[in-house]
Design a protein around this motif. Structure first.
Motif, PDB file in Angstrom:
ATOM      1  N   PRO A 120       8.323  -5.053  -4.800  1.00 46.78           N
ATOM      2  CA  PRO A 120       8.639  -6.174  -3.893  1.00 46.78           C
ATOM      3  C   PRO A 120       7.753  -7.387  -4.146  1.00 46.78           C
ATOM      4  O   PRO A 120       8.199  -8.526  -4.053  1.00 46.78           O
ATOM      5  N   HIS A 153       5.282   5.626  -4.334  1.00 44.29           N
ATOM      6  CA  HIS A 153       5.399   4.786  -3.135  1.00 44.29           C
ATOM      7  C   HIS A 153       4.896   3.375  -3.412  1.00 44.29           C
ATOM      8  O   HIS A 153       5.500   2.387  -3.010  1.00 44.29           O
ATOM      9  N   GLN A 213      -4.990  -1.654  -1.162  1.00 42.60           N
ATOM     10  CA  GLN A 213      -5.927  -0.666  -0.615  1.00 42.60           C
ATOM     11  C   GLN A 213      -5.405  -0.104   0.687  1.00 42.60           C
ATOM     12  O   GLN A 213      -5.501   1.096   0.950  1.00 42.60           O
ATOM     13  N   ASN A 214      -4.850  -1.005   1.512  1.00 44.55           N
ATOM     14  CA  ASN A 214      -4.305  -0.564   2.791  1.00 44.55           C
ATOM     15  C   ASN A 214      -3.214   0.477   2.579  1.00 44.55           C
ATOM     16  O   ASN A 214      -3.219   1.534   3.196  1.00 44.55           O
ATOM     17  N   ALA A 215      -2.284   0.186   1.667  1.00 43.43           N
ATOM     18  CA  ALA A 215      -1.190   1.116   1.410  1.00 43.43           C
ATOM     19  C   ALA A 215      -1.728   2.454   0.908  1.00 43.43           C
ATOM     20  O   ALA A 215      -1.264   3.517   1.317  1.00 43.43           O
ATOM     21  N   ARG A 216      -2.738   2.402   0.036  1.00 41.55           N
ATOM     22  CA  ARG A 216      -3.298   3.649  -0.481  1.00 41.55           C
ATOM     23  C   ARG A 216      -3.933   4.463   0.641  1.00 41.55           C
ATOM     24  O   ARG A 216      -3.754   5.676   0.722  1.00 41.55           O
ATOM     25  N   LEU A 217      -4.676   3.774   1.524  1.00 40.62           N
ATOM     26  CA  LEU A 217      -5.331   4.494   2.621  1.00 40.62           C
ATOM     27  C   LEU A 217      -4.309   5.039   3.610  1.00 40.62           C
ATOM     28  O   LEU A 217      -4.554   6.025   4.297  1.00 40.62           O
ATOM     29  N   LEU A 218      -3.147   4.395   3.694  1.00 41.14           N
ATOM     30  CA  LEU A 218      -2.115   4.887   4.613  1.00 41.14           C
ATOM     31  C   LEU A 218      -1.370   6.062   4.000  1.00 41.14           C
ATOM     32  O   LEU A 218      -0.439   6.588   4.594  1.00 41.14           O
ATOM     33  N   GLY A 219      -1.764   6.454   2.793  1.00 46.48           N
ATOM     34  CA  GLY A 219      -1.208   7.681   2.222  1.00 46.48           C
ATOM     35  C   GLY A 219      -0.175   7.457   1.133  1.00 46.48           C
ATOM     36  O   GLY A 219       0.533   8.395   0.767  1.00 46.48           O
ATOM     37  N   ALA A 220      -0.062   6.225   0.602  1.00 51.35           N
ATOM     38  CA  ALA A 220       0.943   5.960  -0.423  1.00 51.35           C
ATOM     39  C   ALA A 220       0.556   6.630  -1.735  1.00 51.35           C
ATOM     40  O   ALA A 220      -0.583   6.535  -2.161  1.00 51.35           O
ATOM     41  N   HIS A 223       7.225   0.304  -2.843  1.00 49.54           N
ATOM     42  CA  HIS A 223       7.010  -0.489  -1.623  1.00 49.54           C
ATOM     43  C   HIS A 223       6.014  -1.625  -1.796  1.00 49.54           C
ATOM     44  O   HIS A 223       5.929  -2.496  -0.946  1.00 49.54           O
ATOM     45  N   VAL A 224       5.209  -1.593  -2.855  1.00 47.38           N
ATOM     46  CA  VAL A 224       4.199  -2.639  -3.017  1.00 47.38           C
ATOM     47  C   VAL A 224       4.399  -3.460  -4.297  1.00 47.38           C
ATOM     48  O   VAL A 224       4.631  -4.665  -4.237  1.00 47.38           O
TER      49      VAL A 224
END
Lengths: 257, 257
Positions: free
Chosen positions: B171, B163, B152-159, B167-168
């Motif tokens: 890895p 991406h 969720q954090n990555a999505r909210l940061l614009g991923a 990046h998620v």
């Protein structure tokens, strides 16, 4: 015009109604703390504001328009660690810029500036597991702020930290907020923290069917030091006034649990 | 210091075992016809490498194994990612995958020989059916285990989706994929050698089958030792790559690596 507005927002998970008929307005640049007993749907409201959760009824308005999908201007600091464990502190902070199409080299240069701002300039190449809980929170804060969100949503971000680290982080947050005054919705169950940080404290009733039942302006002068301001008579008066209301809800939450 | 002592014990155990084998075989306590003896096996291996007669076989087995390993892993990781990210497709395909995985792969060898001939291709096909499922299940699991908060954090940061994958998901799945790689190597060797054993004109499996055909136990054991050394070398190689790529992981106290 309000920057963010909840209009009659209800959220149900199956037959459990977490929040019901919530109306709440945040003015641009306002720092609002949301307090309430555990299980009162504070985090639910944050998720709705972030666009992670669609309300069963009502809507969220952002700058005069109903919000659809993920909130594009929101930065969200989660209660749990949300930074990527497989990226260094520097790369974690650089990531939001990379998502926006900037090359890594440029993004890393800017990320280093932000790491320095949160006091981690000496640890750019550390992986999250090599950092302490407080340091990881700083990385998370820098990661959220580097994208320059106009709305900051914070879900008990400092709850897992020890008291000293917590006060340091609270002061740090106020210092950074003072720079450009983003609109902040700060969720906490700690009334002292809520008062020390905010322009306004909103009290939620105990769940289920939770909603705001009190709205207190905090006219304490800024800039503030969170440790010192707790000792002022004005703070104590506010604390007593809000606690009178909150205590009943905490009791009800415990009776229900 | 403790490490050295463990190494000495390990070496002693091996030498002791070999010495006992040699002695028992020479004094007739075990029948050299059925059990051969270490010195003969060592001489045979030395001769194979001295005359170079083993190299074509080693080359064929290596080729089959690497191809099976590569394509099996590629297919497994790709399909694992796809199904993990498309739950509806996974729900539809689930019984078929389970059914296919239930087939003992050895029984496929004759049919592959019919389809793909006696050459390299039939062995690669057999290896792929073994390697694929290991890579598939591990990738699937790895992607499913991604922390929802990090996501969720990555999505909210614009991923965006690409991406997130890069990046998620990848890895996060990497540690699972790597642990599967080490199992996969073993399976790729099984595919190649069993395939050769059941019908071929070259490869280590063929050498072992030939030796067995003439009751040449020395040849059988020599073939086994060469195979073993070969797999261990590859395993060490993967371990090295793994350590480099998974440097972000906290190391277990007192653990390996």
């Amino acid at each position: 015009m309000s920057f963010l507005e909840f209009r009659g927002v209800s959220v149900a998970f199956g037959r459990y109604v977490a929040v019901e008929g919530v109306g709440l307005r945040l003015a641009p640049g306002e720092f609002v703390s949301l307090v309430g007993p555990t299980g009162c749907g504070k985090s639910t409201l944050l998720n709705v504001a972030a666009g992670l959760l669609t309300p069963s009824e009502g809507e969220v308005w952002l700058e005069g328009r109903p919000l659809k999908g993920l909130n594009p201007v929101a930065g969200y600091l989660f209660q749990q660690d949300a930074i990527l464990p497989w990226k260094t502190a520097l790369d974690n902070v650089a990531l939001p810029l990379v998502f926006r199409g900037q090359p890594w080299r440029e993004a890393r240069e800017k990320a280093l500036v932000w790491l320095e701002k949160v006091g981690l300039g000496r640890f750019p190449h550390h992986y999250p597991h090599q950092l302490s809980g407080g340091m990881r929170k700083r990385v998370g804060l820098a990661q959220v702020l580097i994208a320059n969100p106009r709305l900051l949503l914070m879900d008990e971000p400092f709850a897992a930290l020890d008291v000293q680290t917590r006060q340091l982080m609270e002061n740090e947050l106020l210092r950074l907020w003072q720079e450009d005054r983003k609109t902040v919705l700060f969720v906490t169950h700690d009334l002292e923290e809520a008062i020390a940080l905010a322009d306004r404290v909103v009290v939620m009733s105990a769940g289920p069917r939770s909603r705001p039942i009190g709205d207190f302006p905090i006219p304490l002068p800024r800039p503030r030091d969170v440790a010192e301001i707790r000792l002022t008579p004005e703070f104590l008066r506010l604390h007593r006034e809000i606690w009178d209301l909150l205590r009943g809800e905490v009791m009800r939450a415990h009776a229900g649990a | 210091m403790r490490g050295l002592r463990v190494r000495l014990w390990q070496l002693g155990l091996l030498l002791g075992f070999l010495a006992w084998w040699e002695w028992a075989s020479r004094t007739g306590r075990i029948d050299p016809f059925f059990f051969s003896k270490p010195s003969d096996i060592a001489l045979r291996i030395a001769r194979w490498f001295g005359t170079g007669e083993i190299y074509p076989h080693l080359y064929i087995t290596t080729l089959e194994m690497l191809l099976a390993f590569f394509f099996g892993t590629l297919l497994g990781v790709a399909l694992g990612l796809w199904l993990a990210l498309a739950p509806s497709v996974a729900a539809v395909l689930d019984p078929y995958i389970k059914a296919l995985n239930a087939i003992p792969r050895v029984v496929l060898a004759p049919i592959f020989t019919l389809w793909f001939g006696l050459g390299v291709l039939s062995k690669v096909a057999l290896g792929v059916t073994l390697v694929f499922f290991v890579a598939f299940f591990n990738t699937y699991q790895g992607v499913k285990e991604v922390s929802p908060v990090v996501l969720q954090n990555a999505r909210l940061l614009g991923a965006r989706r690409s991406h997130l994958l890069r990046h998620v998901y990848l890895p996060s799945a990497a540690s699972w994929i790597f642990s599967s790689l080490r199992t996969s190597i073993g399976f790729a060797v099984i595919g190649a050698v069993v395939g050769e054993y059941l019908g071929s004109a070259a490869g280590l499996g063929y050498v072992i089958a030939q030796a067995e055909g003439v009751f040449d136990t020395t040849g059988v054991f020599a073939g086994m030792v060469v195979l073993m050394a070969f797999v261990l070398a590859l395993d060490a190689l993967v371990g090295r790559v793994e350590r480099r790529l998974l440097a972000w992981r906290p190391r277990a106290e007192g653990g390996e690596g």
